[in-house]
Design a protein around this motif. Structure first.
Motif, PDB file in Angstrom:
ATOM      1  N   LYS A  76      -0.844 -20.387  62.368  1.00 50.80           N
ATOM      2  CA  LYS A  76      -0.640 -20.818  63.743  1.00 50.80           C
ATOM      3  C   LYS A  76      -0.772 -19.570  64.590  1.00 50.80           C
ATOM      4  CE  LYS A  76       0.942 -24.153  66.601  1.00 50.80           C
ATOM      5  NZ  LYS A  76       0.409 -25.516  66.738  1.00 50.80           N
ATOM      6  N   TRP A 127       1.346 -16.570  62.958  1.00 48.42           N
ATOM      7  CA  TRP A 127       2.061 -16.585  61.692  1.00 48.42           C
ATOM      8  C   TRP A 127       1.348 -17.467  60.681  1.00 48.42           C
ATOM      9  CZ3 TRP A 127       5.030 -20.614  59.247  1.00 48.42           C
ATOM     10  CH2 TRP A 127       5.054 -21.828  59.937  1.00 48.42           C
ATOM     11  N   VAL A 172       2.842  -9.113  64.678  1.00 50.09           N
ATOM     12  CA  VAL A 172       3.273  -8.689  66.006  1.00 50.09           C
ATOM     13  C   VAL A 172       2.539  -7.391  66.320  1.00 50.09           C
ATOM     14  CG1 VAL A 172       5.252  -7.824  67.347  1.00 50.09           C
ATOM     15  CG2 VAL A 172       5.558  -9.744  65.759  1.00 50.09           C
ATOM     16  N   TYR A 221       2.012  -4.994  63.302  1.00 55.17           N
ATOM     17  CA  TYR A 221       3.077  -5.119  62.313  1.00 55.17           C
ATOM     18  C   TYR A 221       3.047  -6.498  61.672  1.00 55.17           C
ATOM     19  CZ  TYR A 221       5.313  -1.161  64.745  1.00 55.17           C
ATOM     20  OH  TYR A 221       5.605   0.057  65.322  1.00 55.17           O
ATOM     21  N   HIS A 253       4.669 -13.211  59.754  1.00 56.95           N
ATOM     22  CA  HIS A 253       4.241 -13.180  61.155  1.00 56.95           C
ATOM     23  C   HIS A 253       3.574 -11.844  61.446  1.00 56.95           C
ATOM     24  CE1 HIS A 253       6.645 -16.692  62.844  1.00 56.95           C
ATOM     25  NE2 HIS A 253       6.985 -16.649  61.571  1.00 56.95           N
ATOM     26  N   ARG A 282       9.696 -13.686  57.859  1.00 51.93           N
ATOM     27  CA  ARG A 282      10.624 -14.471  58.653  1.00 51.93           C
ATOM     28  C   ARG A 282      11.460 -15.397  57.778  1.00 51.93           C
ATOM     29  NH1 ARG A 282      12.052 -15.568  63.678  1.00 51.93           N
ATOM     30  NH2 ARG A 282      12.930 -17.628  64.116  1.00 51.93           N
ATOM     31  N   TRP A 301      10.112  -5.760  58.035  1.00 52.69           N
ATOM     32  CA  TRP A 301       8.872  -5.429  58.729  1.00 52.69           C
ATOM     33  C   TRP A 301       8.045  -4.448  57.911  1.00 52.69           C
ATOM     34  CZ3 TRP A 301       7.920  -6.427  64.267  1.00 52.69           C
ATOM     35  CH2 TRP A 301       8.907  -7.223  64.862  1.00 52.69           C
ATOM     36  N   TRP A 317       3.701 -11.163  70.147  1.00 53.81           N
ATOM     37  CA  TRP A 317       3.524 -11.995  68.958  1.00 53.81           C
ATOM     38  C   TRP A 317       2.088 -12.491  68.871  1.00 53.81           C
ATOM     39  CZ3 TRP A 317       2.540 -17.320  68.225  1.00 53.81           C
ATOM     40  CH2 TRP A 317       2.815 -17.805  66.937  1.00 53.81           C
ATOM     41  N   ALA A 364      15.058 -15.001  61.023  1.00 50.70           N
ATOM     42  CA  ALA A 364      14.493 -14.080  62.010  1.00 50.70           C
ATOM     43  C   ALA A 364      13.546 -13.152  61.251  1.00 50.70           C
ATOM     44  CB  ALA A 364      15.600 -13.291  62.701  1.00 50.70           C
ATOM     45  N   PHE A 365      13.001 -12.141  61.943  1.00 46.35           N
ATOM     46  CA  PHE A 365      12.114 -11.188  61.278  1.00 46.35           C
ATOM     47  C   PHE A 365      12.995 -10.155  60.573  1.00 46.35           C
ATOM     48  CE2 PHE A 365       8.951 -13.448  63.169  1.00 46.35           C
ATOM     49  CZ  PHE A 365       8.735 -13.240  64.514  1.00 46.35           C
ATOM     50  N   TYR A 368      16.386  -6.973  68.528  1.00 51.47           N
ATOM     51  CA  TYR A 368      15.843  -5.964  67.629  1.00 51.47           C
ATOM     52  C   TYR A 368      16.008  -4.584  68.258  1.00 51.47           C
ATOM     53  CZ  TYR A 368      13.729  -9.793  65.101  1.00 51.47           C
ATOM     54  OH  TYR A 368      13.553 -10.944  64.376  1.00 51.47           O
ATOM     55  N   ASP A 379      16.844 -13.665  69.415  1.00 42.43           N
ATOM     56  CA  ASP A 379      17.162 -12.580  68.491  1.00 42.43           C
ATOM     57  C   ASP A 379      17.087 -11.243  69.227  1.00 42.43           C
ATOM     58  OD1 ASP A 379      14.919 -14.230  66.195  1.00 42.43           O
ATOM     59  OD2 ASP A 379      17.073 -14.589  66.466  1.00 42.43           O
TER      60      ASP A 379
END
Lengths: 112, 116
Positions: B59, B50, B37, B95, B35, B99, B106, B47, B102-103, A41, A39
């Motif tokens: 995890k 999540w 970050v 942050y 998640h 998800r 935010w 990362w 994808a993220f 960003y 991905d």
């Protein structure tokens, strides 16, 4: 861990000109399902990151069509067909194939 | 509209713990993972871990495995990240992100400063 390497790290661009960012991974990001788990960003100054491209080449909702993603396996590219002043910020690639997810170092796009 | 609103900035001493919250609105909380970050000053995004908001299973990145706990309160549509045994190197913006593929959304980020 999968290592993500971006280039260039700094990218001065004249408005209206194209721009390209490379992202290479230390292992293939191609899943058996046919998707590349890569991905892109953009983090504008003072803001949270925002999604541009997911699964290698899919533009996120609301992202202008001047942004495109391509590549497969270990080599990926983000292209901006015509840079605008609002595109200033740091661009990150991230692999989400394997935990821990890992980001590239970031590419800072600035306007000439 | 989808929003993730995080708790405010924190200043902590080395060895202390910090717990950051992330309140979701505008969607069904249990339908999407959350998640975490972080971004230390001048560093790349990193990362942390999540949580499956449906069953509460977390995890973690092995780097933080023994110091981080991610939890949820589904009744409050809120996720939490607690980091223990803080060091100066943990100074960063943290942050939360939703998800899907994808993220896609935010939080605004929470600055955690660790200093004696």
């Amino acid at each position: 861990d999968i290592v993500m390497t971006q280039s260039p790290l700094s990218l001065p661009v004249t408005p209206g000109e194209p721009a390209s960012i490379s992202c290479k991974s230390s292992q293939s990001l191609l899943h058996s399902n046919g998707y590349n788990y890569l991905d892109w960003y953009l983090q504008r100054p003072g803001q949270s990151p925002q999604l541009l491209i997911y699964l290698g080449s899919n533009r996120a909702s609301g992202v202008p069509d001047r942004f495109s993603g391509s590549g497969s396996g270990t080599d990926f590219t983000l292209k901006i067909s015509r840079v605008e002043t609002e595109d200033v910020g740091v661009y990150y690639c991230i692999q989400t194939l394997q935990i821990p997810y890992t980001f590239g170092q970031g590419t800072k796009l600035e306007i000439k | 509209q989808v929003q993730l609103v995080q708790s405010g900035a924190e200043m902590k001493k080395p060895g202390a713990s910090v717990k950051v919250s992330c309140k979701a609105s505008g969607y069904t909380f249990t339908n999407y993972a959350i998640h975490w970050v972080r971004q230390a000053p001048g560093q790349r995004l990193e990362w942390v871990g999540w949580i499956n908001t449906d069953n509460g299973a977390p995890k973690y990145s092995q780097k933080f495995q023994d110091r981080v706990t991610i939890t949820t309160d589904a009744s409050a549509s809120t996720a939490y990240m607690e980091l223990n045994s803080l060091k100066s190197e943990d100074t960063a913006a943290y942050y939360c992100a939703r998800r899907s593929s994808a993220f896609d959304f935010w939080g605004q980020g929470t600055l955690v400063t660790v200093s004696s």
